[in-house]
Design an enzyme around this catalytic site. Structure first.
Site, PDB file in Angstrom:
ATOM      1  N   ASN A 234      38.919  48.721  24.712  1.00  0.00           N
ATOM      2  CA  ASN A 234      37.588  48.503  25.003  1.00  0.00           C
ATOM      3  C   ASN A 234      36.851  49.761  24.761  1.00  0.00           C
ATOM      4  O   ASN A 234      37.194  50.720  25.668  1.00  0.00           O
ATOM      5  CB  ASN A 234      37.396  47.810  26.521  1.00  0.00           C
ATOM      6  CG  ASN A 234      37.984  46.460  26.444  1.00  0.00           C
ATOM      7  OD1 ASN A 234      37.582  45.754  25.637  1.00  0.00           O
ATOM      8  ND2 ASN A 234      38.447  46.117  27.430  1.00  0.00           N
TER       9      ASN A 234
ATOM     10  N   HIS B  51      49.391  43.391  33.044  1.00  0.00           N
ATOM     11  CA  HIS B  51      48.177  43.770  32.448  1.00  0.00           C
ATOM     12  C   HIS B  51      48.080  45.177  33.139  1.00  0.00           C
ATOM     13  O   HIS B  51      47.352  45.326  34.016  1.00  0.00           O
ATOM     14  CB  HIS B  51      47.042  42.908  32.477  1.00  0.00           C
ATOM     15  CG  HIS B  51      45.748  43.782  31.994  1.00  0.00           C
ATOM     16  ND1 HIS B  51      45.115  43.086  30.793  1.00  0.00           N
ATOM     17  CD2 HIS B  51      45.034  44.700  32.071  1.00  0.00           C
ATOM     18  CE1 HIS B  51      44.234  43.707  30.502  1.00  0.00           C
ATOM     19  NE2 HIS B  51      43.972  44.826  31.134  1.00  0.00           N
TER      20      HIS B  51
ATOM     21  N   HIS C 147      42.187  34.256  31.859  1.00  0.00           N
ATOM     22  CA  HIS C 147      42.236  35.704  31.376  1.00  0.00           C
ATOM     23  C   HIS C 147      41.060  36.555  32.017  1.00  0.00           C
ATOM     24  O   HIS C 147      40.485  37.681  31.263  1.00  0.00           O
ATOM     25  CB  HIS C 147      41.957  35.681  30.030  1.00  0.00           C
ATOM     26  CG  HIS C 147      43.261  34.733  29.400  1.00  0.00           C
ATOM     27  ND1 HIS C 147      44.575  34.930  29.431  1.00  0.00           N
ATOM     28  CD2 HIS C 147      43.058  33.670  28.454  1.00  0.00           C
ATOM     29  CE1 HIS C 147      45.219  34.283  28.985  1.00  0.00           C
ATOM     30  NE2 HIS C 147      44.375  33.330  28.270  1.00  0.00           N
TER      31      HIS C 147
ATOM     32  N   GLU D 274      50.971  36.694  17.573  1.00  0.00           N
ATOM     33  CA  GLU D 274      51.960  37.624  17.977  1.00  0.00           C
ATOM     34  C   GLU D 274      52.782  36.890  19.225  1.00  0.00           C
ATOM     35  O   GLU D 274      52.514  36.050  19.585  1.00  0.00           O
ATOM     36  CB  GLU D 274      51.083  38.817  18.630  1.00  0.00           C
ATOM     37  CG  GLU D 274      50.243  38.636  19.839  1.00  0.00           C
ATOM     38  CD  GLU D 274      49.178  39.683  20.363  1.00  0.00           C
ATOM     39  OE1 GLU D 274      48.973  40.807  19.666  1.00  0.00           O
ATOM     40  OE2 GLU D 274      48.948  39.902  21.286  1.00  0.00           O
ATOM     41  N   LYS D 275      53.787  37.870  19.702  1.00  0.00           N
ATOM     42  CA  LYS D 275      54.819  37.421  20.637  1.00  0.00           C
ATOM     43  C   LYS D 275      54.246  37.096  21.898  1.00  0.00           C
ATOM     44  O   LYS D 275      53.295  37.975  22.184  1.00  0.00           O
ATOM     45  CB  LYS D 275      55.838  38.530  20.621  1.00  0.00           C
ATOM     46  CG  LYS D 275      56.861  38.016  21.791  1.00  0.00           C
ATOM     47  CD  LYS D 275      58.405  38.014  21.057  1.00  0.00           C
ATOM     48  CE  LYS D 275      59.323  37.412  22.324  1.00  0.00           C
ATOM     49  NZ  LYS D 275      59.679  35.983  21.971  1.00  0.00           N
TER      50      LYS D 275
ATOM     51  N   LEU E  37      54.174  37.136  25.617  1.00  0.00           N
ATOM     52  CA  LEU E  37      55.075  37.539  26.355  1.00  0.00           C
ATOM     53  C   LEU E  37      54.956  36.770  27.668  1.00  0.00           C
ATOM     54  O   LEU E  37      53.960  36.417  28.143  1.00  0.00           O
ATOM     55  CB  LEU E  37      54.446  38.966  26.877  1.00  0.00           C
ATOM     56  CG  LEU E  37      54.657  40.155  25.481  1.00  0.00           C
ATOM     57  CD1 LEU E  37      53.951  41.186  26.075  1.00  0.00           C
ATOM     58  CD2 LEU E  37      56.112  40.390  25.373  1.00  0.00           C
TER      59      LEU E  37
ATOM     60  N   VAL F 213      34.022  47.335  34.051  1.00  0.00           N
ATOM     61  CA  VAL F 213      33.860  46.732  35.391  1.00  0.00           C
ATOM     62  C   VAL F 213      34.772  47.442  36.399  1.00  0.00           C
ATOM     63  O   VAL F 213      34.209  47.998  37.449  1.00  0.00           O
ATOM     64  CB  VAL F 213      34.090  45.194  35.478  1.00  0.00           C
ATOM     65  CG1 VAL F 213      33.980  44.698  37.016  1.00  0.00           C
ATOM     66  CG2 VAL F 213      33.548  44.384  34.357  1.00  0.00           C
TER      67      VAL F 213
ATOM     68  N   ARG G 222      33.849  51.036  25.836  1.00  0.00           N
ATOM     69  CA  ARG G 222      33.013  51.390  26.886  1.00  0.00           C
ATOM     70  C   ARG G 222      33.483  51.353  28.409  1.00  0.00           C
ATOM     71  O   ARG G 222      34.630  51.413  28.394  1.00  0.00           O
ATOM     72  CB  ARG G 222      32.112  49.796  26.918  1.00  0.00           C
ATOM     73  CG  ARG G 222      33.051  48.682  27.112  1.00  0.00           C
ATOM     74  CD  ARG G 222      32.557  47.480  27.633  1.00  0.00           C
ATOM     75  NE  ARG G 222      33.353  46.063  27.337  1.00  0.00           N
ATOM     76  CZ  ARG G 222      34.222  45.901  28.453  1.00  0.00           C
ATOM     77  NH1 ARG G 222      34.411  46.756  29.548  1.00  0.00           N
ATOM     78  NH2 ARG G 222      35.075  45.052  28.211  1.00  0.00           N
TER      79      ARG G 222
HETATM   80  P1  ADP Z   1      40.152  39.375  25.304  1.00  0.00           P
HETATM   81  O1  ADP Z   1      39.638  40.463  24.477  1.00  0.00           O
HETATM   82  O2  ADP Z   1      39.538  37.813  25.028  1.00  0.00           O
HETATM   83  O3  ADP Z   1      40.326  39.813  26.697  1.00  0.00           O
HETATM   84  P2  ADP Z   1      42.997  40.260  25.254  1.00  0.00           P
HETATM   85  O4  ADP Z   1      43.714  40.386  23.887  1.00  0.00           O
HETATM   86  O5  ADP Z   1      42.588  41.581  25.980  1.00  0.00           O
HETATM   87  O6  ADP Z   1      41.676  39.467  24.997  1.00  0.00           O
HETATM   88  O7  ADP Z   1      43.856  39.253  26.327  1.00  0.00           O
HETATM   89  C1  ADP Z   1      43.409  38.743  27.320  1.00  0.00           C
HETATM   90  C2  ADP Z   1      44.618  38.369  28.043  1.00  0.00           C
HETATM   91  O8  ADP Z   1      45.171  37.178  27.494  1.00  0.00           O
HETATM   92  C3  ADP Z   1      45.561  39.380  28.390  1.00  0.00           C
HETATM   93  O9  ADP Z   1      45.075  40.354  29.718  1.00  0.00           O
HETATM   94  C4  ADP Z   1      46.594  38.389  28.882  1.00  0.00           C
HETATM   95  O10 ADP Z   1      46.523  37.783  30.186  1.00  0.00           O
HETATM   96  C5  ADP Z   1      46.648  37.512  27.707  1.00  0.00           C
HETATM   97  N1  ADP Z   1      47.383  37.916  26.546  1.00  0.00           N
HETATM   98  C6  ADP Z   1      46.803  38.315  25.280  1.00  0.00           C
HETATM   99  N2  ADP Z   1      47.790  38.626  24.491  1.00  0.00           N
HETATM  100  C7  ADP Z   1      48.902  37.941  25.080  1.00  0.00           C
HETATM  101  C8  ADP Z   1      50.289  38.084  24.789  1.00  0.00           C
HETATM  102  N3  ADP Z   1      50.834  38.461  23.487  1.00  0.00           N
HETATM  103  N4  ADP Z   1      51.240  37.353  25.440  1.00  0.00           N
HETATM  104  C9  ADP Z   1      50.853  36.910  26.645  1.00  0.00           C
HETATM  105  N5  ADP Z   1      49.553  37.134  27.316  1.00  0.00           N
HETATM  106  C10 ADP Z   1      48.797  37.442  26.360  1.00  0.00           C
END
Ligand code: ADP
Length: 447
Positions: free
Chosen positions: A289, A208, A235, A200-201, A203, A294, A291
């Site tokens: 998610n 968040h 993350h 994916e792109k 960003l 936190v 559930r």
């Molecule tokens: P996980 O399930 O491992 O927590 P997520 O998909 O929720 O994975 O992504 C966790 C974090 O990774 C996000 O909060 C963000 O900080 C970063 N992230 C995920 N996807 C992207 C994206 N397309 N562009 C920039 N950062 C991303």
């Protein structure tokens, strides 16, 4: 309503769920490993069952032992908390087969959202805006190059089975793509037993922002507003607030409405969180998610609604206690995750807490299972407590937070409290001016 709930978790969240059960007059059973025999929730529960040795796979992840504990104690429902078995569809199915209610959504809904590719497809179908990217798994380099060129660099390769911030690789240019795809896929295979990855792109400066949703079990969906969890390290969320300093009421109502409708259309039951990245006024779904999170207390602080009560009501077939129009947002709340870690290097710091004093006063909540003399076992995650502060507006909330952090004493181990004392005095934080990379950059500068 349930007669007896078994809590299949540990630490602050086990205590959190126990409190809700007590308030509702429901008997409680906790299961614990040998390492947690002295935990506060074990002392406070009506009954406790030791289910195995310290490693999680032999205790908190041991489905067989937990079901046996339900049978022995006559528990009619299980609250899984977060982590451990909370998003394990097989666990939900097995409990259902034993006529024990899983306090959470159906196994099928957990399964859909646990697979990120499937989740993204479902979100798109339900009208939720998603990050531009591949439609499904990407296996060959040629296809990867075509998709990346189409959406534009930088791109991020993510594991379909990923979680906890693991299994992600960024490719800044086409030169990085091949290696990013390979490493992400190999790492995903090793960590999750599933090497499917998608593109994916990437960003560059998003926030968040996540929306708390609930399905009432009768085909209706509501939202409880959003939380901003942009302050992250690797993350992992560190500081969370509600509402987001970046959204206005119109944006909140719009994204909340989209999410609530999606939940209704899905026929979802129980609590869920729809996570987005937010950049230049646009929302991009990343995952859901299935559930309790936190950081749910910041939502409780601004709505005045106990989300665990609601989970229990919905799971027992009693529906939600509120309709959308009853959910009002009042003031501002911030949560700091206090970890037993070095505040700079974040290396875990287990050991004995020699002195523990929590702040108090108006607008202060501390969710923690530790106490003076408590020995933190080295086997589990390092979260020892959460400080949640509420004020009539963000300025008041920050003033109160600064005071509460001064008052908080944890001796004998290292904690992340000093980090929060720094953050609360920072101008960007005071202005709410930060994105998901802000904290990492700040920590790099401090070194
Ligand atoms: P996980 O399930 O491992 O927590 P997520 O998909 O929720 O994975 O992504 C966790 C974090 O990774 C996000 O909060 C963000 O900080 C970063 N992230 C995920 N996807 C992207 C994206 N397309 N562009 C920039 N950062 C991303």
């Amino acid at each position: 309503m349930f007669q007896k709930i078994l809590i299949a978790n540990r630490g602050e969240i086990a205590l959190r769920v126990l409190r809700a059960c007590k308030e509702l007059g429901i008997q409680t059973v906790v299961v614990h490993s040998t390492a947690d025999a002295d935990a506060m929730h074990v002392r406070l529960a009506d009954e406790s069952v030791c289910i195995g040795p310290p490693p999680s796979r032999d205790s908190y992840l041991n489905i067989h032992q937990i079901v046996a504990a339900c049978e022995i104690t006559g528990a009619d429902a299980v609250h899984p908390g977060y982590g451990f078995l909370s998003e394990n569809a097989k666990f939900a199915d097995i409990l259902a087969a034993h006529n024990i209610t899983f306090i959470g959504p159906s196994g099928d809904h957990i399964r859909i959202m646990g697979d990120k590719i499937e989740a993204k497809r479902t979100a798109k179908r339900l009208g939720i805006p998603v990050v531009p990217g591949s439609d499904g798994a990407v296996t060959d380099q040629k296809e990867a190059r075509r998709i990346a060129a189409e959406i534009g660099y930088p791109v991020i390769i993510k594991a379909s089975a990923g979680g906890g911030g693991r299994g992600m690789k960024v490719a800044l240019t086409e030169d990085d793509l091949e290696i990013a795809l390979q490493t992400a896929s190999t790492e995903a295979g090793a960590a999750f037993g599933d090497d499917a990855v998608y593109i994916e792109k990437y960003l560059e400066k998003p926030r968040h922002i996540e929306v708390q949703v609930f399905g009432d079990g009768f085909g209706r969906g509501v939202h409880f507003g959003e939380r901003d969890c942009s302050l992250q390290r690797r993350h992992q969320k560190v500081w969370e607030e509600a509402p987001s300093p970046a959204l206005n009421a119109e944006e909140r109502a719009r994204i909340g409405g989209i999410c609530a409708k999606a939940i209704a259309d899905l026929g979802y039951s129980g609590a869920g969180t729809i996570e987005f990245l937010y950049e230049n006024g646009e929302f991009y779904f990343i995952e859901m998610n299935t559930r309790l999170q936190v950081e749910h207390p910041v939502t409780e602080a601004i709505t005045g609604i106990d989300l665990v009560h609601e989970q229990i009501r919905v799971a027992s077939g009693g529906g939600l206690s509120v309709r959308q129009e009853d959910i009002k947002f009042n003031g501002h709340a911030i949560e700091c995750r206090i970890n037993a870690e070095d505040p700079r290097t974040f290396t875990p710091s287990p050991g004995t807490i020699t002195h523990f004093h929590t702040p108090g006063g108006l607008g202060i909540r501390v969710d923690s299972g530790v106490y003076s003399g408590y020995k933190i076992p080295p086997y589990y995650d390092s979260l020892i407590g959460k400080l949640i502060v509420h004020g009539r507006n963000r300025v008041e909330c920050m003033m109160r937070l600064r005071r509460a952090l001064d008052e908080f004493v944890v001796d004998g181990i290292k904690t992340t409290l000093p980090l929060f004392r720094d953050l609360v005095g920072n101008a960007d934080i005071a202005n709410g001016d930060y994105d998901i990379h802000w904290l990492e950059k700040y920590l790099a500068k401090e070194e």
